[in-house]
Enzyme design. Structure first.
Site, PDB file in Angstrom:
ATOM      1  CG  HIS A  85      -2.052  -0.948   1.125  1.00  0.00           C
ATOM      2  ND1 HIS A  85      -1.901  -2.284   1.415  1.00  0.00           N
ATOM      3  CD2 HIS A  85      -3.347  -0.786   0.748  1.00  0.00           C
ATOM      4  CE1 HIS A  85      -3.066  -2.894   1.232  1.00  0.00           C
ATOM      5  NE2 HIS A  85      -3.954  -2.015   0.817  1.00  0.00           N
ATOM      6  CE  LYS A  89      -3.507  -0.645   4.757  1.00  0.00           C
ATOM      7  NZ  LYS A  89      -4.764  -0.059   5.190  1.00  0.00           N
TER       8      LYS A  89
END
Length: 196
Positions: A85, A89
């Site tokens: 990600h 994140k």
């Protein structure tokens, strides 16, 4: 119809409103404690409710394919999960990767102790029944998830790559249309997509 993708602190009041008005609800909010979620799920049974941590149609198909592969391939095929990600994140592993792990553990009748979060140092041979899970962060990656089943002489990889966050909205709309005609009860995207 009510759709809730807000904060965990707001779910109860939004769900109570749905129950009071007898409106179907779609809940995509995550981050509740186990105790909170148990209480909320009991309340949610009083109206038609789709509750899922990920509304991507592709990810939900990945869940179903992972369950099938974990059962068919068996423990001769070592299971590993990778996810990547964007650099901002906050949690690791992602909720989607955690669900993939749960699915493999369930399908193979393994306890939570079988999960191996990353590897570092002289760790020795990979024990039978271990399920590896690895988190990568960088750039602006929306979400990449891969489940690897590595067996003798072959390897199967199941991957999903999200490139646009609109997939989650499209899935939530699909869930809202589906749940509008259902009786009271708690459903998930596997129900919506006919994957159960």
């Amino acid at each position: 119809m009510i759709v809730d993708f807000s904060l965990p602190e707001g779910t109860r009041s939004i769900l109570e409103l749905a129950v009071a008005r007898q409106k179907p609800i779609v809940i995509g909010t995550t981050g509740h404690s186990a105790g909170e979620k148990k209480t909320l799920l009991a309340l949610a049974t009083r109206v038609p409710c789709v509750w899922a941590g990920n509304f991507s149609v592709g990810v939900n198909l990945l869940f179903a394919l992972t369950r099938r592969a974990a059962g068919v391939l068996g423990e001769d095929y070592a299971a590993e999960i990778t996810e990547m990600h964007h650099r901002l994140k906050k949690d690791a592993p992602s909720g989607t990767a955690a669900r993939l792990l749960e699915i493999i553990l369930e399908e193979r009748s393994l306890g939570a102790g079988a999960a191996r979060y990353g590897r570092n140092g002289l760790v020795g041979e990979r024990p039978a029944g271990e399920v590896g899970i690895h988190s990568l962060r960088g750039g602006d990656v929306v979400g990449d998830h891969t489940v690897i089943f590595a067996g003798p002489g072959e390897r199967l990889e199941l991957s999903h790559r999200a490139t646009d966050r609109a997939i989650f909205a499209r899935g939530a709309l699909r869930a809202a249309q589906w749940v509008a005609t259902r009786p009271a009860g708690v459903y998930d995207m596997q129900d919506v997509l006919g994957l159960k």
